[in-house]
Motif scaffolding. Structure first.
Motif, short mmCIF file in Angstrom:
data_model
loop_
_atom_site.label_atom_id
_atom_site.label_comp_id
_atom_site.label_asym_id
_atom_site.label_seq_id
_atom_site.Cartn_x
_atom_site.Cartn_y
_atom_site.Cartn_z
N ASP A 133 29.12 34.63 34.05
CA ASP A 133 28.84 33.74 34.65
C ASP A 133 28.35 33.80 36.07
OD1 ASP A 133 30.84 34.92 36.26
OD2 ASP A 133 32.18 33.34 36.72
N GLY A 134 27.76 35.08 36.18
CA GLY A 134 27.10 35.50 37.25
C GLY A 134 28.04 36.79 38.15
N THR A 135 29.40 36.76 38.28
CA THR A 135 30.55 36.91 39.12
C THR A 135 30.32 39.08 38.65
OG1 THR A 135 31.77 35.76 39.37
CG2 THR A 135 32.33 37.76 40.34
N PHE A 136 30.40 40.11 39.52
CA PHE A 136 30.04 41.06 38.89
C PHE A 136 31.14 41.52 40.31
CE2 PHE A 136 26.56 40.51 40.78
CZ PHE A 136 26.24 42.04 42.30
N TYR A 137 31.25 43.21 39.65
CA TYR A 137 32.71 43.58 40.58
C TYR A 137 32.39 44.95 40.54
CZ TYR A 137 36.04 39.97 40.50
OH TYR A 137 36.65 38.46 40.32
N LEU A 138 32.54 45.66 42.42
CA LEU A 138 31.95 46.71 42.62
C LEU A 138 32.91 47.59 43.28
CD1 LEU A 138 28.69 46.55 45.03
CD2 LEU A 138 29.12 47.59 42.21
N TRP A 139 33.47 48.89 42.12
CA TRP A 139 35.12 49.36 42.32
C TRP A 139 34.98 50.58 43.10
CZ3 TRP A 139 39.44 47.66 40.65
CH2 TRP A 139 39.52 46.40 39.84
N GLU A 140 35.72 50.39 43.50
CA GLU A 140 36.37 52.24 44.36
C GLU A 140 37.36 52.66 43.89
OE1 GLU A 140 37.38 54.81 46.40
OE2 GLU A 140 38.59 52.73 47.16
N THR A 141 36.83 54.07 43.14
CA THR A 141 37.86 54.07 42.11
C THR A 141 38.88 55.35 42.80
OG1 THR A 141 36.30 55.77 41.34
CG2 THR A 141 36.30 53.94 40.45
N ASN A 142 38.97 55.85 44.03
CA ASN A 142 39.70 56.55 44.91
C ASN A 142 40.99 55.84 45.15
OD1 ASN A 142 38.11 59.19 45.34
ND2 ASN A 142 37.63 58.37 47.73
N THR A 143 40.75 54.11 45.24
CA THR A 143 42.08 53.69 45.96
C THR A 143 41.92 52.87 44.66
OG1 THR A 143 40.31 51.92 47.38
CG2 THR A 143 41.68 54.05 48.34
N TRP A 144 41.24 52.48 43.39
CA TRP A 144 40.57 51.32 42.68
C TRP A 144 41.43 49.82 43.50
CZ3 TRP A 144 38.84 52.98 38.55
CH2 TRP A 144 38.82 54.08 37.82
N THR A 145 39.89 50.19 44.59
CA THR A 145 39.57 48.59 45.09
C THR A 145 38.17 47.93 44.49
OG1 THR A 145 39.36 49.41 47.15
CG2 THR A 145 41.49 49.55 46.69
N SER A 146 38.01 46.73 44.73
CA SER A 146 36.72 46.05 44.12
C SER A 146 36.81 44.95 45.13
CB SER A 146 36.76 46.08 43.07
OG SER A 146 37.94 44.10 43.01
N GLU A 147 35.00 45.14 45.12
CA GLU A 147 34.80 43.69 45.70
C GLU A 147 33.64 42.80 44.51
OE1 GLU A 147 34.52 42.44 48.90
OE2 GLU A 147 35.52 43.77 49.54
N PRO A 148 34.26 41.99 44.81
CA PRO A 148 33.47 40.58 43.60
C PRO A 148 32.28 40.15 45.04
CG PRO A 148 35.36 39.07 45.00
CD PRO A 148 34.72 41.03 45.51
N TRP A 149 31.58 40.38 43.62
CA TRP A 149 29.77 39.64 43.81
C TRP A 149 29.60 38.79 43.39
CZ3 TRP A 149 26.92 41.81 48.27
CH2 TRP A 149 27.38 43.03 48.76
N SER A 150 28.55 37.34 43.89
CA SER A 150 28.38 36.36 42.77
C SER A 150 25.99 36.66 43.11
CB SER A 150 28.84 35.20 43.22
OG SER A 150 28.40 34.35 42.93
N SER A 151 26.21 36.41 41.12
CA SER A 151 24.77 35.70 41.37
C SER A 151 24.10 34.61 40.87
CB SER A 151 24.12 36.71 40.62
OG SER A 151 22.83 36.44 40.41
N THR A 152 23.42 33.55 40.93
CA THR A 152 22.91 32.53 40.71
C THR A 152 21.79 32.97 39.45
OG1 THR A 152 21.60 31.91 42.49
CG2 THR A 152 23.76 31.21 42.23
N SER A 153 21.32 34.37 39.04
CA SER A 153 20.55 34.62 38.54
C SER A 153 21.15 35.17 37.05
CB SER A 153 19.96 35.86 39.73
OG SER A 153 19.23 35.49 40.40
N GLY A 154 22.36 35.33 36.85
CA GLY A 154 22.63 35.20 35.09
C GLY A 154 23.61 36.60 35.45
N PHE A 155 23.78 37.39 34.65
CA PHE A 155 25.01 38.19 34.26
C PHE A 155 23.80 39.23 34.57
CE2 PHE A 155 23.48 37.15 29.54
CZ PHE A 155 23.23 37.94 29.54
N VAL A 156 24.65 40.41 35.01
CA VAL A 156 24.45 41.44 35.05
C VAL A 156 23.66 42.59 33.78
CG1 VAL A 156 24.78 43.69 35.96
CG2 VAL A 156 25.26 42.35 36.86
N THR A 157 22.53 42.92 33.68
CA THR A 157 21.49 43.32 32.68
C THR A 157 21.48 45.37 32.59
OG1 THR A 157 19.61 42.71 32.73
CG2 THR A 157 20.83 41.70 31.60
#
Length: 173
Positions: free
Chosen positions: A14-38
Motif C-alpha cells: 500500500d506504499g507504507t514502508f519502515y526504516l529500522w534502527e537495529t541498535n534498539t529495534w525501533t522503526s519509523e513508518p513512511w508512506s508513499s502514494t507512488s506505489g510500493f518500494v522496488t
C-alpha cells in the motif's frame, strides 16, 4: 524485488514502508502514494537512502538529520524527467547505486517499444541534494531482451562496473 521487501526497509504493497534502527529495534513508518518500494540503496557516506517506487519515475531521497542510528530524517523527491519523457514508463522495477556514489542504474516497467528492456544509467552528483544526469541506456545483446537483475561491483578501483543478467524474451505467435 517483491512487493513486500527491500534492503534496510520493511515495505508493504500500500506504499507504507519502515526504516529500522537495529541498535534498539525501533522503526519509523513512511508512506508513499507512488506505489510500493522496488529498491533502496545507501549513499557511500551513509547520509541518505535512495528509494524507488513501483508507480513512479521520481525517486525518494531520505536525508538523515544526524548520522545513523538516528531515524530523524526528511524525504525529498529526486526527479528523473528524461526517463519519463523518453520511455513513457509508469514506474521503476529495479535500481542499483555504485559504491562510489557516481553511477545509478535503473530498469523500468513497460514504456514505449523503443526503450523497452533497457537500463537507464545516470551520473550522480551528491551535495546537499542528489542530482542525477542521464548518461544513456544499455541493452543486452540481440533483440527482445529484458534485464533480470544488475548490480555494481563494490570494490572495483577503476570506476563503476555494472554487471547485468539478461533474459531473452521469447515471442510466441
Amino acid at each position: 524485488m517483491g512487493c513486500c521487501s527491500s534492503p534496510n526497509t520493511l515495505a508493504f504493497c500500500d506504499g507504507t514502508f519502515y526504516l529500522w534502527e537495529t541498535n534498539t529495534w525501533t522503526s519509523e513508518p513512511w508512506s508513499s502514494t507512488s506505489g510500493f518500494v522496488t529498491g533502496a540503496a545507501w549513499d557511500p557516506d551513509g547520509r541518505m537512502i535512495l528509494i524507488a517506487f513501483s508507480e513512479s519515475l521520481t525517486l525518494g531521497s531520505i536525508h538523515f538529520a544526524t548520522k545513523p542510528p538516528s531515524l530523524d530524517a526528511h524525504l525529498l523527491p529526486v526527479e528523473l524527467p528524461e526517463l519519463k519523457s523518453l520511455t513513457n514508463s509508469g514506474g521503476i522495477e529495479k535500481m542499483a547505486w555504485d559504491a562510489s556514489g557516481e553511477r545509478l542504474a535503473m530498469s523500468y516497467k513497460d514504456g514505449n517499444e523503443l526503450y523497452m528492456g533497457l537500463i537507464a544509467i545516470y551520473d550522480v552528483k551528491r551535495a546537499t541534494l542528489i542530482t542525477p544526469s542521464l548518461i544513456g541506456f544499455i541493452r543486452g545483446p540481440g533483440d527482445d531482451t529484458k534485464p533480470l537483475t544488475f548490480s555494481f561491483h563494490d570494490k572495483y578501483k577503476q570506476g563503476p562496473l555494472l554487471s547485468v543478467i539478461i533474459s531473452f524474451v521469447a515471442a510466441y505467435g
